[in-house]
Scaffold this motif. Sequence first.
Motif, mmCIF file in Angstrom:
data_model
loop_
_atom_site.group_PDB
_atom_site.id
_atom_site.type_symbol
_atom_site.label_atom_id
_atom_site.label_comp_id
_atom_site.label_asym_id
_atom_site.label_seq_id
_atom_site.Cartn_x
_atom_site.Cartn_y
_atom_site.Cartn_z
ATOM 1 N N GLU A 59 7.500 -1.493 2.549
ATOM 2 C CA GLU A 59 8.807 -1.128 2.866
ATOM 3 C C GLU A 59 9.420 0.337 2.421
ATOM 4 O O GLU A 59 9.951 1.053 3.330
ATOM 5 C CB GLU A 59 9.837 -2.239 2.212
ATOM 6 N N GLY A 60 9.058 0.651 1.220
ATOM 7 C CA GLY A 60 9.374 2.061 0.422
ATOM 8 C C GLY A 60 8.788 3.044 1.606
ATOM 9 O O GLY A 60 9.332 4.021 1.891
ATOM 10 N N LEU A 61 7.327 3.113 2.061
ATOM 11 C CA LEU A 61 6.751 3.984 2.930
ATOM 12 C C LEU A 61 7.453 3.977 4.169
ATOM 13 O O LEU A 61 7.686 5.056 4.514
ATOM 14 C CB LEU A 61 5.245 3.482 2.796
ATOM 15 N N GLN A 62 7.943 2.854 4.614
ATOM 16 C CA GLN A 62 8.667 2.892 6.224
ATOM 17 C C GLN A 62 9.730 3.747 5.819
ATOM 18 O O GLN A 62 10.071 4.453 6.590
ATOM 19 C CB GLN A 62 8.663 1.417 6.563
ATOM 20 N N VAL A 63 10.476 3.373 4.890
ATOM 21 C CA VAL A 63 11.933 3.942 4.573
ATOM 22 C C VAL A 63 11.893 5.548 4.379
ATOM 23 O O VAL A 63 12.546 6.294 5.128
ATOM 24 C CB VAL A 63 12.627 3.458 3.563
ATOM 25 N N VAL A 64 10.666 5.803 3.681
ATOM 26 C CA VAL A 64 10.470 7.668 3.468
ATOM 27 C C VAL A 64 10.146 7.885 4.906
ATOM 28 O O VAL A 64 10.797 9.218 5.201
ATOM 29 C CB VAL A 64 9.409 7.773 2.681
ATOM 30 N N LEU A 65 9.410 7.608 5.522
ATOM 31 C CA LEU A 65 8.777 8.190 6.795
ATOM 32 C C LEU A 65 9.718 8.140 7.957
ATOM 33 O O LEU A 65 9.960 9.222 8.680
ATOM 34 C CB LEU A 65 7.623 7.446 7.595
ATOM 35 N N THR A 66 10.734 6.977 8.117
ATOM 36 C CA THR A 66 11.803 6.775 9.234
ATOM 37 C C THR A 66 12.812 8.062 8.676
ATOM 38 O O THR A 66 13.565 8.505 9.594
ATOM 39 C CB THR A 66 12.280 5.637 9.419
ATOM 40 N N ARG A 67 13.177 8.198 7.495
ATOM 41 C CA ARG A 67 14.212 9.078 6.711
ATOM 42 C C ARG A 67 13.722 10.584 7.478
ATOM 43 O O ARG A 67 14.630 11.130 7.670
ATOM 44 C CB ARG A 67 14.477 8.851 5.343
ATOM 45 N N ASP A 68 12.486 10.884 7.568
ATOM 46 C CA ASP A 68 12.163 12.089 7.934
ATOM 47 C C ASP A 68 12.182 12.264 9.548
ATOM 48 O O ASP A 68 11.808 13.227 10.094
ATOM 49 C CB ASP A 68 10.823 12.331 7.379
ATOM 50 N N GLY A 69 12.469 11.197 10.271
ATOM 51 C CA GLY A 69 12.520 11.300 11.711
ATOM 52 C C GLY A 69 11.289 10.691 12.230
ATOM 53 O O GLY A 69 11.250 10.731 13.491
ATOM 54 N N HIS A 70 10.314 10.179 11.677
ATOM 55 C CA HIS A 70 9.161 9.752 12.306
ATOM 56 C C HIS A 70 9.143 8.343 12.849
ATOM 57 O O HIS A 70 10.011 7.560 12.271
ATOM 58 C CB HIS A 70 8.054 9.817 11.375
ATOM 59 N N GLU A 71 8.460 8.105 13.972
ATOM 60 C CA GLU A 71 8.659 6.707 14.556
ATOM 61 C C GLU A 71 7.431 5.823 13.698
ATOM 62 O O GLU A 71 6.182 6.550 13.807
ATOM 63 C CB GLU A 71 8.112 6.782 15.841
ATOM 64 N N VAL A 72 7.615 4.846 13.308
ATOM 65 C CA VAL A 72 6.502 4.265 12.326
ATOM 66 C C VAL A 72 5.994 2.721 13.162
ATOM 67 O O VAL A 72 6.981 2.079 13.563
ATOM 68 C CB VAL A 72 6.926 3.494 10.871
ATOM 69 N N ILE A 73 4.783 2.623 13.428
ATOM 70 C CA ILE A 73 4.220 1.725 13.812
ATOM 71 C C ILE A 73 3.355 0.843 13.045
ATOM 72 O O ILE A 73 2.368 1.470 12.862
ATOM 73 C CB ILE A 73 3.562 1.932 15.354
ATOM 74 N N LEU A 74 3.770 -0.548 12.827
ATOM 75 C CA LEU A 74 2.764 -1.316 11.997
ATOM 76 C C LEU A 74 1.674 -1.819 12.816
ATOM 77 O O LEU A 74 1.739 -2.093 14.184
ATOM 78 C CB LEU A 74 3.671 -2.089 11.374
ATOM 79 N N GLU A 75 0.543 -1.710 12.050
ATOM 80 C CA GLU A 75 -0.818 -2.197 12.751
ATOM 81 C C GLU A 75 -1.650 -2.699 12.028
ATOM 82 O O GLU A 75 -2.014 -2.295 10.725
ATOM 83 C CB GLU A 75 -1.491 -0.923 13.414
ATOM 84 N N LYS A 76 -2.052 -4.106 12.071
ATOM 85 C CA LYS A 76 -2.892 -4.922 10.918
ATOM 86 C C LYS A 76 -4.079 -4.604 11.304
ATOM 87 O O LYS A 76 -4.755 -4.284 12.370
ATOM 88 C CB LYS A 76 -2.553 -6.493 11.352
ATOM 89 N N ILE A 77 -4.994 -4.439 10.268
ATOM 90 C CA ILE A 77 -6.598 -4.140 10.280
ATOM 91 C C ILE A 77 -7.073 -5.380 9.310
ATOM 92 O O ILE A 77 -6.466 -5.955 8.585
ATOM 93 C CB ILE A 77 -6.804 -2.736 9.763
ATOM 94 N N ASP A 78 -8.436 -5.165 9.365
ATOM 95 C CA ASP A 78 -9.102 -6.252 8.622
ATOM 96 C C ASP A 78 -9.666 -5.984 7.493
ATOM 97 O O ASP A 78 -10.031 -6.800 6.324
ATOM 98 C CB ASP A 78 -10.213 -6.763 9.432
ATOM 99 N N ASP A 79 -9.498 -4.451 7.173
ATOM 100 C CA ASP A 79 -9.936 -4.248 5.808
ATOM 101 C C ASP A 79 -9.240 -4.670 4.628
ATOM 102 O O ASP A 79 -7.869 -4.254 4.527
ATOM 103 C CB ASP A 79 -10.010 -2.676 5.785
ATOM 104 N N TRP A 80 -9.528 -5.130 3.417
ATOM 105 C CA TRP A 80 -8.542 -5.849 2.349
ATOM 106 C C TRP A 80 -8.239 -4.713 1.726
ATOM 107 O O TRP A 80 -8.881 -3.798 1.598
ATOM 108 C CB TRP A 80 -9.444 -6.754 1.539
ATOM 109 N N ASP A 81 -6.830 -4.939 1.409
ATOM 110 C CA ASP A 81 -6.327 -4.056 0.184
ATOM 111 C C ASP A 81 -6.131 -2.572 0.840
ATOM 112 O O ASP A 81 -5.671 -1.591 -0.003
ATOM 113 C CB ASP A 81 -6.829 -4.065 -1.007
ATOM 114 N N VAL A 82 -6.077 -2.342 1.937
ATOM 115 C CA VAL A 82 -6.054 -0.975 2.282
ATOM 116 C C VAL A 82 -4.611 -0.470 3.086
ATOM 117 O O VAL A 82 -4.181 -1.380 4.049
ATOM 118 C CB VAL A 82 -7.218 -0.558 3.487
ATOM 119 N N VAL A 83 -4.329 0.637 3.158
ATOM 120 C CA VAL A 83 -3.297 1.410 3.761
ATOM 121 C C VAL A 83 -3.678 2.670 4.521
ATOM 122 O O VAL A 83 -4.216 3.300 3.433
ATOM 123 C CB VAL A 83 -1.810 1.463 3.161
#
Length: 93
Positions: free
Chosen positions: A29-53
Amino acid sequence: MPMYAVVYLRYGPYSAVGLSVEHRTFRLEGLQVVLTRDGHEVILEKIDDWDVVELMVNGEVVFRCNIKDLEFGGDGKLDPLCEEARLAVLKAY
């Protein structure tokens, strides 16, 4: 350098407080807020790697961390990893 980017926020499953391993977005949530505040479009995508962003811009991974290192909830202002990620996106071009 374009001011606004399409940022793919890719995240893997993790276990929280002994619960089953699942894809959860609470720590993003915090990461999304920071990026959208800068005007970026954020698209969430699930991956299979554990514990990774991962943050991808223009097909290139510009930032990577352990999802458990991000603060739970919030607006990302006090999370140093969110600032590091924000700067990585700005330098992506």
